[in-house]
Design a protein around this motif. Structure first.
Motif, PDB file in Angstrom:
ATOM      1  N   SER A  84      13.615  14.574 -13.418  1.00  0.00           N
ATOM      2  CA  SER A  84      13.096  15.033 -14.710  1.00  0.00           C
ATOM      3  C   SER A  84      13.335  13.953 -15.751  1.00  0.00           C
ATOM      4  CB  SER A  84      13.748  16.355 -15.119  1.00  0.00           C
ATOM      5  OG  SER A  84      15.086  16.138 -15.463  1.00  0.00           O
ATOM      6  N   VAL A  85      12.432  13.883 -16.712  1.00  0.00           N
ATOM      7  CA  VAL A  85      12.479  12.822 -17.719  1.00  0.00           C
ATOM      8  C   VAL A  85      12.127  13.379 -19.091  1.00  0.00           C
ATOM      9  CG1 VAL A  85      11.907  10.929 -16.132  1.00  0.00           C
ATOM     10  CG2 VAL A  85      10.057  12.204 -17.241  1.00  0.00           C
ATOM     11  N   GLY A  86      12.492  12.592 -20.101  1.00  0.00           N
ATOM     12  CA  GLY A  86      12.021  12.857 -21.453  1.00  0.00           C
ATOM     13  C   GLY A  86      10.788  11.993 -21.697  1.00  0.00           C
ATOM     14  N   THR A 159      18.777   5.686 -18.264  1.00  0.00           N
ATOM     15  CA  THR A 159      19.900   5.607 -19.203  1.00  0.00           C
ATOM     16  C   THR A 159      21.150   6.164 -18.525  1.00  0.00           C
ATOM     17  OG1 THR A 159      19.286   7.730 -20.171  1.00  0.00           O
ATOM     18  CG2 THR A 159      18.461   5.745 -21.266  1.00  0.00           C
ATOM     19  N   LEU A 164      22.184  13.000 -23.848  1.00  0.00           N
ATOM     20  CA  LEU A 164      20.829  12.529 -24.129  1.00  0.00           C
ATOM     21  C   LEU A 164      20.909  11.406 -25.160  1.00  0.00           C
ATOM     22  CD1 LEU A 164      19.370  16.095 -24.128  1.00  0.00           C
ATOM     23  CD2 LEU A 164      18.630  14.277 -22.589  1.00  0.00           C
ATOM     24  N   GLU A 165      19.781  10.762 -25.426  1.00  0.00           N
ATOM     25  CA  GLU A 165      19.763   9.581 -26.292  1.00  0.00           C
ATOM     26  C   GLU A 165      19.721   9.988 -27.773  1.00  0.00           C
ATOM     27  OE1 GLU A 165      17.385  10.183 -23.830  1.00  0.00           O
ATOM     28  OE2 GLU A 165      18.740   9.218 -22.406  1.00  0.00           O
ATOM     29  N   VAL A 181      11.983   8.575 -19.993  1.00  0.00           N
ATOM     30  CA  VAL A 181      13.398   8.229 -19.882  1.00  0.00           C
ATOM     31  C   VAL A 181      14.141   9.293 -19.073  1.00  0.00           C
ATOM     32  CG1 VAL A 181      13.813   9.250 -22.182  1.00  0.00           C
ATOM     33  CG2 VAL A 181      15.490   7.678 -21.210  1.00  0.00           C
ATOM     34  N   GLY A 182      14.930   8.809 -18.105  1.00  0.00           N
ATOM     35  CA  GLY A 182      15.733   9.703 -17.271  1.00  0.00           C
ATOM     36  C   GLY A 182      17.075   9.056 -16.998  1.00  0.00           C
ATOM     37  N   MET A 183      17.892   9.693 -16.172  1.00  0.00           N
ATOM     38  CA  MET A 183      19.254   9.180 -15.982  1.00  0.00           C
ATOM     39  C   MET A 183      19.578   8.811 -14.537  1.00  0.00           C
ATOM     40  SD  MET A 183      21.279  11.923 -18.350  1.00  0.00           S
ATOM     41  CE  MET A 183      20.716  12.286 -20.017  1.00  0.00           C
ATOM     42  N   ALA A 206      10.254  16.884 -18.906  1.00  0.00           N
ATOM     43  CA  ALA A 206      10.887  18.172 -19.224  1.00  0.00           C
ATOM     44  C   ALA A 206      10.906  18.426 -20.722  1.00  0.00           C
ATOM     45  CB  ALA A 206      12.311  18.190 -18.683  1.00  0.00           C
ATOM     46  N   ASN A 207      10.852  17.356 -21.503  1.00  0.00           N
ATOM     47  CA  ASN A 207      10.995  17.487 -22.961  1.00  0.00           C
ATOM     48  C   ASN A 207      10.456  16.228 -23.627  1.00  0.00           C
ATOM     49  OD1 ASN A 207      13.682  16.471 -21.600  1.00  0.00           O
ATOM     50  ND2 ASN A 207      13.606  15.510 -23.618  1.00  0.00           N
ATOM     51  N   ALA A 209      11.273  13.117 -25.711  1.00  0.00           N
ATOM     52  CA  ALA A 209      12.520  12.373 -25.897  1.00  0.00           C
ATOM     53  C   ALA A 209      13.009  12.555 -27.336  1.00  0.00           C
ATOM     54  CB  ALA A 209      12.293  10.902 -25.575  1.00  0.00           C
ATOM     55  N   ILE A 219      17.147  18.445 -29.103  1.00  0.00           N
ATOM     56  CA  ILE A 219      16.494  18.814 -27.830  1.00  0.00           C
ATOM     57  C   ILE A 219      17.125  20.131 -27.370  1.00  0.00           C
ATOM     58  CG2 ILE A 219      16.176  18.173 -25.412  1.00  0.00           C
ATOM     59  CD1 ILE A 219      16.121  15.238 -26.322  1.00  0.00           C
TER      60      ILE A 219
HETATM   61  N1  HPA Z   1      16.559  11.665 -21.652  1.00  0.00           N
HETATM   62  C1  HPA Z   1      17.176  11.295 -20.513  1.00  0.00           C
HETATM   63  N2  HPA Z   1      17.080  11.975 -19.380  1.00  0.00           N
HETATM   64  C2  HPA Z   1      16.333  13.091 -19.373  1.00  0.00           C
HETATM   65  C3  HPA Z   1      15.680  13.554 -20.535  1.00  0.00           C
HETATM   66  C4  HPA Z   1      15.797  12.794 -21.728  1.00  0.00           C
HETATM   67  O1  HPA Z   1      15.245  13.142 -22.792  1.00  0.00           O
HETATM   68  N3  HPA Z   1      15.031  14.695 -20.189  1.00  0.00           N
HETATM   69  C5  HPA Z   1      15.289  14.905 -18.870  1.00  0.00           C
HETATM   70  N4  HPA Z   1      16.081  13.945 -18.375  1.00  0.00           N
END
Ligand code: HPA
Length: 246
Positions: A84-86, A159, A164-165, A181-183, A206-207, A209, A219
């Motif tokens: 999942s990522v932003g 990251t 979160l950032e 962006v993800g981790m 997922a959202n 950023a 967030i």
């Molecule tokens: N940032 C980093 N990792 C994530 C995010 C995010 O906004 N959403 C889901 N994983």
């Protein structure tokens, strides 16, 4: 046999007809959990939950080396990671599914190579194209075949997390050319390359950023959960199609 590494929201694959579970140890320690073997659409698949089956292992504590090693030992033909990522780029709105083609690594302090210690010669892998082009194509074709829209290009930033950032960090990362962006994308992708495994990622936005869209000031985790549940149903369909072509 295809390997699937499931991320947040995908600690199990309901479409997997499970045949057995295998707890393994590797020279790098234990993977995030037992390997789950089974079939999807009649094809053999092995599944691993990146954060453990109870979702207890944070991104910076995942034993990426053990995870990739364990899958390599199973002689898998490729690894599809779901993550999942932003979303940063304007079209990367919550719910979008993307197949990244590039990575920038902002993580630190993670065990990120197999090539250290002992008497091994110094080794530098080529990482110009961090993802396997044929595997990316297979994912994109599978998505198309089942009518699920996917964004075919995205630069992924890994990251450190687990926080979160900040909005300013996202501004900087965007100036670097990042789209999502993800981790967890690194060092997973680099280790797969070191292990000479085909590797590609299905990234679920997922959202927005931090500082973007409805994440302008914060967030909301509840929103992330909801989006993930809906989008992962689509990812499962893509994986089902992907496996059936394996
Ligand atoms: N940032 C980093 N990792 C994530 C995010 C995010 O906004 N959403 C889901 N994983």
């Amino acid at each position: 046999m295809l390997a699937i590494i499931g991320g947040s929201g995908l600690t199990q694959l309901s479409i997997l007809d499970v045949s057995r579970r295998l707890a393994v140890r590797t020279p790098y320690g234990e993977p995030s959990g037992a390997l789950t073997f089974g079939r999807i659409a009649g094809e053999d698949v092995v599944f691993l939950a990146r954060h453990g089956y109870g979702h207890t292992i944070p991104p910076h504590e995942v034993n990426y080396r053990a995870n990739i090693w364990a899958l390599k030992e199973q002689k898998v033909e490729g690894v599809v990671s779901v993550t999942s990522v932003g979303g940063i780029r304007a079209d990367m709105q919550p719910g979008v599914v993307a197949v990244p083609h590039q990575i920038i690594d902002y993580t630190w302090g993670r065990k990120n190579t197999y090539f250290e210690g002992g008497e091994q010669p110094v080794t530098h892998i080529d990482f110009t194209e961090p993802y396997s082009a044929p595997l990316r194509r297979r994912i994109i074709d599978a998505a198309r075949a089942c009518g699920e829209p996917v964004v075919e290009n995205a630069v992924y930033a890994a990251t450190q997390g687990p926080r979160l950032e900040t909005a300013a960090e996202i501004n900087r990362i965007e100036r670097d050319g990042v789209d999502v962006v993800g981790m967890t994308g690194m060092p997973e992708a680099a280790l797969a390359r070191e292990a000479e495994l085909n590797y590609a990622t299905i990234a679920v936005v997922a959202n927005f950023a931090a500082g973007r869209g409805d994440s302008l000031h914060a967030i909301r985790m509840e929103d992330i959960e909801q989006v993930l549940q809906q989008s992962l149903a689509r990812v499962r369909r893509i994986i089902e199609k992907l496996a059936s072509r394996a």
